[in-house]
Design a protein around this motif. Structure first.
Motif, PDB file in Angstrom:
ATOM      1  N   PRO A  88    -135.816  10.746  58.908  1.00 22.36           N
ATOM      2  CA  PRO A  88    -136.366  10.126  60.119  1.00 22.36           C
ATOM      3  C   PRO A  88    -135.385   9.246  60.896  1.00 22.36           C
ATOM      4  N   GLN A  89    -134.448   8.606  60.189  1.00 13.98           N
ATOM      5  CA  GLN A  89    -133.516   7.701  60.871  1.00 13.98           C
ATOM      6  C   GLN A  89    -132.293   8.417  61.439  1.00 13.98           C
ATOM      7  N   MET A  90    -132.180   9.707  61.159  1.00 14.89           N
ATOM      8  CA  MET A  90    -131.055  10.483  61.670  1.00 14.89           C
ATOM      9  C   MET A  90    -131.490  11.269  62.897  1.00 14.89           C
ATOM     10  N   THR A  91    -130.533  11.585  63.765  1.00 14.28           N
ATOM     11  CA  THR A  91    -130.871  12.355  64.965  1.00 14.28           C
ATOM     12  C   THR A  91    -131.174  13.809  64.592  1.00 14.28           C
ATOM     13  N   VAL A  92    -131.707  14.520  65.557  1.00 17.67           N
ATOM     14  CA  VAL A  92    -131.960  15.956  65.378  1.00 17.67           C
ATOM     15  C   VAL A  92    -130.657  16.668  65.007  1.00 17.67           C
ATOM     16  N   ALA A  93    -129.582  16.369  65.751  1.00 15.72           N
ATOM     17  CA  ALA A  93    -128.284  17.016  65.486  1.00 15.72           C
ATOM     18  C   ALA A  93    -127.791  16.706  64.075  1.00 15.72           C
ATOM     19  N   GLU A  94    -127.960  15.459  63.632  1.00 13.35           N
ATOM     20  CA  GLU A  94    -127.509  15.063  62.282  1.00 13.35           C
ATOM     21  C   GLU A  94    -128.340  15.758  61.203  1.00 13.35           C
ATOM     22  N   ASN A  95    -129.643  15.907  61.456  1.00  9.22           N
ATOM     23  CA  ASN A  95    -130.499  16.643  60.510  1.00  9.22           C
ATOM     24  C   ASN A  95    -130.030  18.092  60.376  1.00  9.22           C
ATOM     25  N   LEU A  96    -129.689  18.707  61.500  1.00  9.17           N
ATOM     26  CA  LEU A  96    -129.208  20.091  61.464  1.00  9.17           C
ATOM     27  C   LEU A  96    -127.893  20.184  60.692  1.00  9.17           C
ATOM     28  N   ASP A  97    -127.016  19.207  60.893  1.00  7.63           N
ATOM     29  CA  ASP A  97    -125.747  19.171  60.148  1.00  7.63           C
ATOM     30  C   ASP A  97    -125.997  19.129  58.643  1.00  7.63           C
ATOM     31  N   MET A  98    -127.046  18.407  58.232  1.00  9.64           N
ATOM     32  CA  MET A  98    -127.359  18.290  56.798  1.00  9.64           C
ATOM     33  C   MET A  98    -127.703  19.650  56.195  1.00  9.64           C
ATOM     34  N   GLY A  99    -128.254  20.538  57.005  1.00  8.21           N
ATOM     35  CA  GLY A  99    -128.586  21.876  56.524  1.00  8.21           C
ATOM     36  C   GLY A  99    -127.354  22.679  56.113  1.00  8.21           C
ATOM     37  N   ALA A 100    -126.200  22.310  56.680  1.00 12.55           N
ATOM     38  CA  ALA A 100    -124.953  23.046  56.410  1.00 12.55           C
ATOM     39  C   ALA A 100    -124.049  22.306  55.426  1.00 12.55           C
ATOM     40  N   PHE A 101    -124.625  21.367  54.639  1.00  9.39           N
ATOM     41  CA  PHE A 101    -123.772  20.487  53.830  1.00  9.39           C
ATOM     42  C   PHE A 101    -122.988  21.220  52.742  1.00  9.39           C
ATOM     43  N   LEU A 102    -123.427  22.414  52.347  1.00  4.92           N
ATOM     44  CA  LEU A 102    -122.692  23.168  51.322  1.00  4.92           C
ATOM     45  C   LEU A 102    -121.706  24.176  51.930  1.00  4.92           C
ATOM     46  N   ARG A 103    -121.641  24.211  53.244  1.00  2.00           N
ATOM     47  CA  ARG A 103    -120.757  25.177  53.919  1.00  2.00           C
ATOM     48  C   ARG A 103    -119.455  24.507  54.366  1.00  2.00           C
ATOM     49  N   ASN A 104    -118.389  25.282  54.453  1.00  2.00           N
ATOM     50  CA  ASN A 104    -117.135  24.729  54.983  1.00  2.00           C
ATOM     51  C   ASN A 104    -116.502  25.641  56.039  1.00  2.00           C
ATOM     52  N   ASP A 105    -117.305  26.598  56.546  1.00  4.31           N
ATOM     53  CA  ASP A 105    -116.810  27.497  57.603  1.00  4.31           C
ATOM     54  C   ASP A 105    -117.154  26.899  58.968  1.00  4.31           C
ATOM     55  N   LYS A 106    -116.250  26.067  59.494  1.00  4.40           N
ATOM     56  CA  LYS A 106    -116.533  25.292  60.711  1.00  4.40           C
ATOM     57  C   LYS A 106    -116.983  26.155  61.887  1.00  4.40           C
ATOM     58  N   ASP A 107    -116.306  27.275  62.088  1.00  6.87           N
ATOM     59  CA  ASP A 107    -116.671  28.140  63.227  1.00  6.87           C
ATOM     60  C   ASP A 107    -118.071  28.719  63.053  1.00  6.87           C
ATOM     61  N   GLY A 108    -118.377  29.136  61.819  1.00  6.35           N
ATOM     62  CA  GLY A 108    -119.698  29.684  61.518  1.00  6.35           C
ATOM     63  C   GLY A 108    -120.793  28.646  61.684  1.00  6.35           C
ATOM     64  N   ILE A 109    -120.505  27.424  61.259  1.00  8.42           N
ATOM     65  CA  ILE A 109    -121.483  26.324  61.386  1.00  8.42           C
ATOM     66  C   ILE A 109    -121.766  26.056  62.864  1.00  8.42           C
ATOM     67  N   LYS A 110    -120.711  26.002  63.668  1.00  8.15           N
ATOM     68  CA  LYS A 110    -120.862  25.743  65.107  1.00  8.15           C
ATOM     69  C   LYS A 110    -121.701  26.853  65.759  1.00  8.15           C
ATOM     70  N   GLU A 111    -121.398  28.081  65.374  1.00 10.79           N
ATOM     71  CA  GLU A 111    -122.127  29.237  65.912  1.00 10.79           C
ATOM     72  C   GLU A 111    -123.612  29.162  65.542  1.00 10.79           C
ATOM     73  N   ASP A 112    -123.894  28.833  64.280  1.00  9.58           N
ATOM     74  CA  ASP A 112    -125.287  28.739  63.825  1.00  9.58           C
ATOM     75  C   ASP A 112    -126.011  27.561  64.467  1.00  9.58           C
ATOM     76  N   TYR A 113    -125.284  26.473  64.699  1.00  6.95           N
ATOM     77  CA  TYR A 113    -125.862  25.300  65.362  1.00  6.95           C
ATOM     78  C   TYR A 113    -126.336  25.688  66.768  1.00  6.95           C
TER      79      TYR A 113
END
Length: 236
Positions: free
Chosen positions: A90-115
């Protein structure tokens, strides 16, 4: 089969929540578990996700035995749960919550694309991406929980009561999104109190009763089943 559950037993102390259930989910399907409160549906999803450990039986996902594995290991395999009650940060923004979904990933381009893809999928989240998640409506929080799960690139997405507490018009939107996700190739395992809606979009379904699976069939077969209609669809 993408997911194969064989004779799973899960207990909370001396309480046997699941008493030897077996079911399958094939790649590309939408499968629904229905049943009354306390039937063991949520415990089933928690067991699949590694939040509970079964004391008997096996769970095979994508050809690998994942029985008793830790939640983060199961997440790495792309079996992703959207929990009951949304559980956004609740205290994190929408964008930060979405980032948390990718916490086990390290493919920056793929993460950006999925975001970008998630924000296209959920225009409401695009509008509120800098807003704290705790200030969103229930429907928006459900969209955020689903968007966060998509950031983990699920092969199998499990949804626990996605329509709970939402207005009918928002429920309709959520179910349209579930169908769109499935059309994009994501396999869905759904727990839903609105049995009519859930079975209406499902390839197959299972009826749970006090820790066992009592009935199974296609969505259409279960919708037409007299016992199901009386117990879960409110028909006499």
């Amino acid at each position: 089969m993408l997911l194969s559950v064989k004779d799973i037993h899960t207990s909370y102390g001396k309480i046997r929540a699941i008493k030897g259930i077996s079911f399958d989910v094939a790649e590309g399907e939408i499968v629904t578990l229905i049943g009354a409160n306390g039937a063991g549906k949520s415990t089933t999803l928690r067991t699949l996700s590694g939040l509970e450990s079964p004391h008997q039986g096996t769970i095979t996902f994508d050809g690998e035995d994942i029985t008793g594995k830790k939640p983060h290991d199961i997440t790495k395999k792309s079996l992703i749960q959207v929990p009951e009650g949304r559980r956004v940060f609740p205290q994190m923004t929408v964008a930060e919550n979405l980032d948390m979904g990718a916490f086990l990933r390290n493919d920056k381009d793929g993460i950006k694309e999925d975001y970008e893809r998630v924000l296209e999928f959920f225009p409401r989240l695009q509008e509120r991406k800098n807003q704290k998640a705790g200030t969103l409506s229930g429907g928006e929080q459900q969209m955020l929980a689903m968007g966060r799960a998509l950031m983990a690139k699920p092969k199998l997405l499990t949804l626990d009561e996605p329509s709970m507490g939402l207005a009918p018009v928002i429920i309709e939107v959520i179910f349209e999104i579930i169908l769109k996700l499935n059309a994009e190739g994501i396999t869905i395992l759904l727990i839903e109190q609105n049995a009519n809606l859930a079975l209406g979009i499902s390839d197959r379904g299972y009826v749970m009763e006090t820790g066992i699976i009592k009935l199974s069939g296609t969505g259409e077969e279960l919708l037409a089943n007299e016992e199901v209609r009386k117990a879960y669809l409110g028909e006499d």
